[in-house]
Design an enzyme around this catalytic site. Structure first.
Site, PDB file in Angstrom:
ATOM      1  N   SER A   1       0.769  -0.538  -0.243  1.00 13.78           N
ATOM      2  CA  SER A   1       0.100   0.380  -0.500  1.00 13.78           C
ATOM      3  C   SER A   1       0.675   1.199  -0.076  1.00 13.78           C
ATOM      4  O   SER A   1       2.047   1.417   0.379  1.00 13.78           O
ATOM      5  CB  SER A   1      -0.714  -0.154   1.825  1.00 13.78           C
ATOM      6  OG  SER A   1      -0.243   0.340   2.251  1.00 13.78           O
ATOM      7  N   LYS A   2       0.115   2.474  -0.658  1.00 17.21           N
ATOM      8  CA  LYS A   2       1.273   3.411  -0.891  1.00 17.21           C
ATOM      9  C   LYS A   2       1.217   3.838   0.734  1.00 17.21           C
ATOM     10  O   LYS A   2       2.211   4.663   0.939  1.00 17.21           O
ATOM     11  CB  LYS A   2      -0.087   4.658  -1.661  1.00 17.21           C
ATOM     12  CG  LYS A   2      -0.553   4.192  -2.259  1.00 17.21           C
ATOM     13  CD  LYS A   2      -1.524   5.258  -2.711  1.00 17.21           C
ATOM     14  CE  LYS A   2      -3.059   4.955  -3.485  1.00 17.21           C
ATOM     15  NZ  LYS A   2      -2.806   5.607  -5.076  1.00 17.21           N
ATOM     16  N   ARG A   3      -0.256   4.110   1.716  1.00 18.41           N
ATOM     17  CA  ARG A   3      -0.005   4.818   2.633  1.00 18.41           C
ATOM     18  C   ARG A   3       1.353   3.703   3.814  1.00 18.41           C
ATOM     19  O   ARG A   3       1.810   4.123   4.659  1.00 18.41           O
ATOM     20  CB  ARG A   3      -1.029   4.306   3.603  1.00 18.41           C
ATOM     21  CG  ARG A   3      -1.873   5.134   4.697  1.00 18.41           C
ATOM     22  CD  ARG A   3      -3.178   5.031   5.154  1.00 18.41           C
ATOM     23  NE  ARG A   3      -2.953   3.627   5.167  1.00 18.41           N
ATOM     24  CZ  ARG A   3      -3.479   2.821   5.984  1.00 18.41           C
ATOM     25  NH1 ARG A   3      -2.773   3.277   7.338  1.00 18.41           N
ATOM     26  NH2 ARG A   3      -3.655   1.450   5.543  1.00 18.41           N
ATOM     27  N   GLY A  42       4.762   4.131   0.759  1.00 13.56           N
ATOM     28  CA  GLY A  42       5.451   4.629   0.042  1.00 13.56           C
ATOM     29  C   GLY A  42       5.801   5.074  -1.513  1.00 13.56           C
ATOM     30  O   GLY A  42       4.914   3.923  -1.535  1.00 13.56           O
TER      31      GLY A  42
END
Ligand code: GLU
Length: 329
Positions: free
Chosen positions: A251-253, A256
């Site tokens: 995930s991007k969260r 990053g």
């Protein structure tokens, strides 16, 4: 039949490598079959969609060289058509008005009691027990005319099942009893995701839907909407997920910049090489080979070559020399 596929990102963040891979597979399939590759920005979640995200998605696609063959469709421009479809289903008795008041503020103990009841009902929960499901049309019309707020829900039949032959995962079946009477339009008139996707795919004459396997459950709901609208669903091919090195969700969260397309562009990666890397995340041409030009990928690409098992994106967090997948480096 000429193939028409689409890449349909939601502009709620930057272009993620999983989405870029979905775009690539759609693009390759269109080029392989001599069909069209379309782009639809699914910006209906007004609270989360941003123009900045749309820009970053378009930039990522541009870098990878996936230009759509027709004008970009912005889903929010079609809201009127989505509402018309819901109202048509309502008029035909295939959907109903649900006058349940929007969650009234309840104190903690009541909330707990409601949760407890839902838990007790567990898997046996009757999804067809909405008190408004069988309200006589005259009464429903009168209440709506009187200004009472309502959502529109699809009236899912009590028994039967939805099924489709997924080009990657094979035959998929689901009993109607496992699907709720899904909301098509919220009480504020906002069309919900499954309705919007189906209406737009019909309007764009999409023949093949190629997207992440996290949409498999939605597909059953969408098929119910196709059936209610009297339309034949497209062919579906769901793609394996791309997982983090620990096999958790990528995930991007959490992870990053390593999952963002523009990171690679800005770090000086060559687009052709990165496309090649993406192509092998969940697809192979059944041969011992890793380097392909775009034309070779186009020639060799097939839905049959897509794997069922999830792909792993092997980067090494905390190791600056191996900050992304070795193969990408
Ligand atoms: N907007 C959806 C997503 O980003 C994709 C919907 C679809 O491909 O049907 O997950």
């Amino acid at each position: 039949m000429s193939v028409r596929v689409r890449f349909a990102p939601s502009p709620t963040g930057y272009l993620h490598i999983g989405s870029a891979r979905t775009a690539l597979f759609n693009f390759l399939y269109a080029r392989h079959t001599g069909g069209k590759f379309l782009l639809r920005i699914e910006d209906t979640d007004l609270a989360r969609s941003t123009e900045e995200s749309t820009r970053s998605i378009l930039e990522g696609l541009k870098w990878l060289g996936f230009a759509p063959d027709e004008e970009i469709v912005f889903q929010s421009n079609n809201a009127e058509k989505h509402r018309a479809a819901a109202n048509q289903l309502l008029a035909e008795g295939k959907a109903y008005r649900d006058f349940t008041p929007k969650e009234a503020p309840v104190d903690g103990s009541v909330k707990e009691a409601i949760k407890e009841r839902a838990r007790a009902q567990g898997a046996d929960k009757n999804m067809r027990d909405n008190p408004y499901r069988d309200l006589p049309a005259s009464e429903s019309d009168a209440r709506a005319a009187g200004g009472e707020a309502f959502a529109i829900r699809l009236k899912v039949a009590e028994s039967g099942k939805t099924s489709f032959d997924d080009k990657v995962y094979g035959l998929q079946e689901r009993e109607y009893s496992e699907t709720e009477d899904l909301v098509l339009l919220r009480s504020d008139g906002h069309p919900l995701y499954n309705l919007a996707v189906v209406c737009d795919d019909i309007e764009m004459e999409i023949t093949h839907v190629i997207r992440g396997q996290d949409h498999l459950t939605n597909t059953h709901k969408q098929i119910l909407i196709y059936e209610a609208l009297g339309r034949t669903p497209p062919v579906f091919a769901h793609l394996p997920l791309i997982m983090a090195p620990n096999k958790g969700k990528l995930s991007k969260r959490k992870h990053g910049e390593v999952v963002s397309m523009t990171t690679y562009r800005d770090a000086g990666f060559i687009a052709a090489a990165f496309r090649n890397f993406l192509a092998l995340l969940g697809w192979s041409a059944s041969e011992e080979r890793e380097i392909y030009s775009l034309n070779e990928l186009i020639r060799k690409f097939s839905l049959e070559g897509i794997h069922r098992s999830n792909a792993v994106f092997n980067f090494h967090e905390g190791d600056p020399k191996r900050w992304t997948d070795d193969k990408a480096l």
